[in-house]
Design an enzyme around this catalytic site. Structure first.
Site, PDB file in Angstrom:
ATOM      1  N   CYS A 112     -62.108  95.932 -26.970  1.00 23.01           N
ATOM      2  CA  CYS A 112     -61.090  94.898 -27.193  1.00 23.01           C
ATOM      3  C   CYS A 112     -61.496  93.885 -28.256  1.00 23.01           C
ATOM      4  CB  CYS A 112     -60.766  94.194 -25.885  1.00 23.01           C
ATOM      5  SG  CYS A 112     -60.160  95.338 -24.642  1.00 23.01           S
ATOM      6  N   HIS A 251     -57.801  87.266 -27.145  1.00 19.64           N
ATOM      7  CA  HIS A 251     -57.502  88.612 -26.654  1.00 19.64           C
ATOM      8  C   HIS A 251     -56.722  88.464 -25.349  1.00 19.64           C
ATOM      9  CE1 HIS A 251     -57.738  92.567 -25.119  1.00 19.64           C
ATOM     10  NE2 HIS A 251     -58.708  92.316 -24.259  1.00 19.64           N
ATOM     11  N   ASN A 281     -52.648  94.101 -21.445  1.00 18.44           N
ATOM     12  CA  ASN A 281     -53.833  94.148 -22.317  1.00 18.44           C
ATOM     13  C   ASN A 281     -53.731  95.392 -23.213  1.00 18.44           C
ATOM     14  OD1 ASN A 281     -56.358  94.543 -23.430  1.00 18.44           O
ATOM     15  ND2 ASN A 281     -57.496  94.082 -21.547  1.00 18.44           N
TER      16      ASN A 281
HETATM   17  N1  ACO Z   1     -52.679  94.856  -6.345  1.00 18.01           N
HETATM   18  C1  ACO Z   1     -52.957  94.314  -5.163  1.00 18.01           C
HETATM   19  N2  ACO Z   1     -54.223  94.032  -4.761  1.00 18.01           N
HETATM   20  C2  ACO Z   1     -55.204  94.301  -5.623  1.00 18.01           C
HETATM   21  C3  ACO Z   1     -54.964  94.876  -6.890  1.00 18.01           C
HETATM   22  C4  ACO Z   1     -53.637  95.163  -7.238  1.00 18.01           C
HETATM   23  N3  ACO Z   1     -53.305  95.689  -8.426  1.00 18.01           N
HETATM   24  N4  ACO Z   1     -56.149  95.024  -7.535  1.00 18.01           N
HETATM   25  C5  ACO Z   1     -57.101  94.558  -6.703  1.00 18.01           C
HETATM   26  N5  ACO Z   1     -56.529  94.132  -5.545  1.00 18.01           N
HETATM   27  C6  ACO Z   1     -57.168  93.561  -4.373  1.00 18.01           C
HETATM   28  C7  ACO Z   1     -58.642  93.909  -4.270  1.00 18.01           C
HETATM   29  O1  ACO Z   1     -58.802  95.154  -3.663  1.00 18.01           O
HETATM   30  C8  ACO Z   1     -59.165  92.766  -3.433  1.00 18.01           C
HETATM   31  O2  ACO Z   1     -58.852  93.029  -2.087  1.00 18.01           O
HETATM   32  P1  ACO Z   1     -59.886  92.626  -0.916  1.00 18.01           P
HETATM   33  O3  ACO Z   1     -60.017  91.141  -1.001  1.00 18.01           O
HETATM   34  O4  ACO Z   1     -59.199  93.118   0.317  1.00 18.01           O
HETATM   35  O5  ACO Z   1     -61.152  93.343  -1.246  1.00 18.01           O
HETATM   36  C9  ACO Z   1     -58.310  91.568  -3.873  1.00 18.01           C
HETATM   37  O6  ACO Z   1     -57.145  92.132  -4.507  1.00 18.01           O
HETATM   38  C10 ACO Z   1     -58.996  90.650  -4.866  1.00 18.01           C
HETATM   39  O7  ACO Z   1     -59.608  91.455  -5.874  1.00 18.01           O
HETATM   40  P2  ACO Z   1     -60.412  90.808  -7.051  1.00 18.01           P
HETATM   41  O8  ACO Z   1     -60.969  91.908  -7.900  1.00 18.01           O
HETATM   42  O9  ACO Z   1     -61.382  89.785  -6.518  1.00 18.01           O
HETATM   43  O10 ACO Z   1     -59.237  90.053  -7.843  1.00 18.01           O
HETATM   44  P3  ACO Z   1     -59.346  89.075  -9.039  1.00 18.01           P
HETATM   45  O11 ACO Z   1     -58.618  87.851  -8.732  1.00 18.01           O
HETATM   46  O12 ACO Z   1     -60.753  88.975  -9.575  1.00 18.01           O
HETATM   47  O13 ACO Z   1     -58.499  89.831 -10.162  1.00 18.01           O
HETATM   48  C11 ACO Z   1     -58.758  91.223 -12.111  1.00 18.01           C
HETATM   49  C12 ACO Z   1     -58.904  91.138 -10.613  1.00 18.01           C
HETATM   50  C13 ACO Z   1     -57.290  90.966 -12.439  1.00 18.01           C
HETATM   51  C14 ACO Z   1     -59.145  92.618 -12.555  1.00 18.01           C
HETATM   52  C15 ACO Z   1     -59.636  90.146 -12.788  1.00 18.01           C
HETATM   53  O14 ACO Z   1     -60.946  90.217 -12.270  1.00 18.01           O
HETATM   54  C16 ACO Z   1     -59.720  90.322 -14.293  1.00 18.01           C
HETATM   55  O15 ACO Z   1     -58.737  90.149 -14.998  1.00 18.01           O
HETATM   56  N6  ACO Z   1     -60.903  90.630 -14.816  1.00 18.01           N
HETATM   57  C17 ACO Z   1     -61.095  90.816 -16.268  1.00 18.01           C
HETATM   58  C18 ACO Z   1     -60.661  92.196 -16.653  1.00 18.01           C
HETATM   59  C19 ACO Z   1     -60.599  92.363 -18.145  1.00 18.01           C
HETATM   60  O16 ACO Z   1     -60.401  91.432 -18.879  1.00 18.01           O
HETATM   61  N7  ACO Z   1     -60.752  93.604 -18.567  1.00 18.01           N
HETATM   62  C20 ACO Z   1     -60.530  93.993 -19.904  1.00 18.01           C
HETATM   63  C21 ACO Z   1     -61.625  93.657 -20.836  1.00 18.01           C
HETATM   64  S1  ACO Z   1     -61.185  94.104 -22.451  1.00 18.01           S
HETATM   65  C22 ACO Z   1     -61.592  95.752 -22.802  1.00 18.01           C
HETATM   66  O17 ACO Z   1     -62.603  96.019 -23.420  1.00 18.01           O
HETATM   67  C23 ACO Z   1     -60.672  96.850 -22.385  1.00 18.01           C
END
Ligand code: ACO
Length: 330
Positions: A112, A251, A281
């Site tokens: 990214c 980004h 994204n």
């Molecule tokens: N729908 C419903 N529930 C979900 C989903 C979903 N799509 N995804 C995860 N959950 C659940 C999890 O299982 C977890 O449940 P639990 O508490 O029972 O275990 C709960 O939601 C919370 O999960 P977290 O992972 O703690 O959620 P968080 O608030 O951290 O959000 C996310 C997750 C959106 C992925 C966030 O961490 C994020 O955006 N991280 C950065 C990702 C990113 O930027 N990636 C791209 C980088 S760029 C590249 O090079 C491609």
């Protein structure tokens, strides 16, 4: 001194929309969870048979026309992507032919952060006098490496392409770029199989290793820690401060990441570009798509300063400080 300035911009998004309601039918998720945790309402998905080079060529063609440059005058094409059509040839070579260009063409893979890496290479090549006009395209078909049975990743990503034309200029355009990488964080975000370390086999495909795996929480923490640092570094190297930034163009990975970065930099949310609600994204495409959205909305004025900031797999990160020099009707 010769500088590099943006003289043309273009973008392309596939027609098909994948909404949060559509995803509710595919995995155990909800519109409310996705919107509140990420800010994403929908994303675009490439059509059957539509590859990264097709989208790159569409965006690149618009940028060349916008710049008013003859295709034969483009000296170099750089495509930032981590989802090329195939391992070889490069997406850039394929897009070059589709656009009717004849210049050298190469891919850059910095996930990214790819667009910022490509911008650095393009600007340096122009500043050194080895090229006069360079087309930089960020294009990714994330839907080809997303596991649509994994709710932790499939809600985040979309497809698209954005492009800029850079040309030699006596006035500064790209003021400064600061890049970074830390391969010790490679396992935070990767596609385990399909490369030389683990060629595709039926067993690996059965284990779904051809798809992206991500430690979302760690990537989140890395982004909000690293991006304010690298933005300030690039501003210092450009002899500017945070108060000089007219537009922060981050980004587009997660609205919460965008808001946290802006808050840590002390930049008002009115000066932050966000397109994530409609695109998700789009990896290398997200920054040029966001600049183009600002430009086509008529909100980008000559003389304004943009801070373009990216982060992604690698881990990689980077910031580019750009003075917008393009008039609206060039
Ligand atoms: N729908 C419903 N529930 C979900 C989903 C979903 N799509 N995804 C995860 N959950 C659940 C999890 O299982 C977890 O449940 P639990 O508490 O029972 O275990 C709960 O939601 C919370 O999960 P977290 O992972 O703690 O959620 P968080 O608030 O951290 O959000 C996310 C997750 C959106 C992925 C966030 O961490 C994020 O955006 N991280 C950065 C990702 C990113 O930027 N990636 C791209 C980088 S760029 C590249 O090079 C491609």
């Amino acid at each position: 001194m010769t500088y590099a300035a943006i003289i043309g911009i273009g973008s392309y998004l596939p027609e098909r929309r994948l909404t949060n309601a559509d995803l509710e039918c595919m995995v155990d998720t909800s519109d409310e969870w996705i919107l509140s945790r990420t800010g994403i309402a929908e994303r675009r998905i490439a059509a059957e048979g539509e590859a990264t080079s097709d989208m790159a060529a569409r965006a690149g063609t618009v940028a060349i026309q916008d710049a008013g440059v003859e295709p034969g005058k483009v000296d170099l094409l750089i495509v930032a992507t981590s989802t090329p059509d195939m391992l070889m040839p490069s997406a850039a070579a394929l897009a070059q032919a589709k656009m009717g260009l004849t210049c050298p063409a190469m891919d850059i893979n910095a996930a990214c952060t790819g667009f910022i890496y490509a911008l650095q290479l393009a600007a340096s090549t122009i500043e050194s006098g080895r090229a006069r006009t360079v087309l930089v395209i960020g294009a990714d078909t994330l839907s080809s490496i997303v596991d649509f049975t994994d709710r932790t990743t499939c809600v985040l990503f979309g497809d698209g392409a954005g492009a800029v034309v850079l040309r030699a200029s006596k006035d500064p355009g790209v003021l400064g770029v600061h890049l970074g990488a830390d391969g010790t964080g490679a396992d935070m975000l990767m596609v385990p199989a399909g490369g030389s370390a683990a060629p595709l086999t039926p067993e690996r495909m059965a284990a779904r290793e051809q798809f992206m795996v991500m430690n979302g929480n760690e990537v989140f923490k890395f982004a909000v820690r690293r991006i304010p640092q690298v933005t300030k570094q690039a501003l210092r190297e450009s002899h500017l401060g945070v108060e000089d930034v007219d537009w922060l163009v981050p980004h587009q990975a997660n609205q919460r990441i965008i808001d946290t970065i802006a808050d840590r930099l002390g930049i008002s949310h009115d000066h932050v570009v966000s397109t994530i609600r409609d695109t998700g994204n789009t990896s290398s495409a997200s920054i040029p798509l966001a600049i183009d959205a600002l430009y086509t909305a008529g909100r980008l004025r000559p003389g304004q300063t943009l801070a373009l900031v990216g982060f992604g797999a690698g881990l990689t990160w980077g910031a580019a400080i750009v003075r917008w020099t393009k008039e609206e009707d060039v």
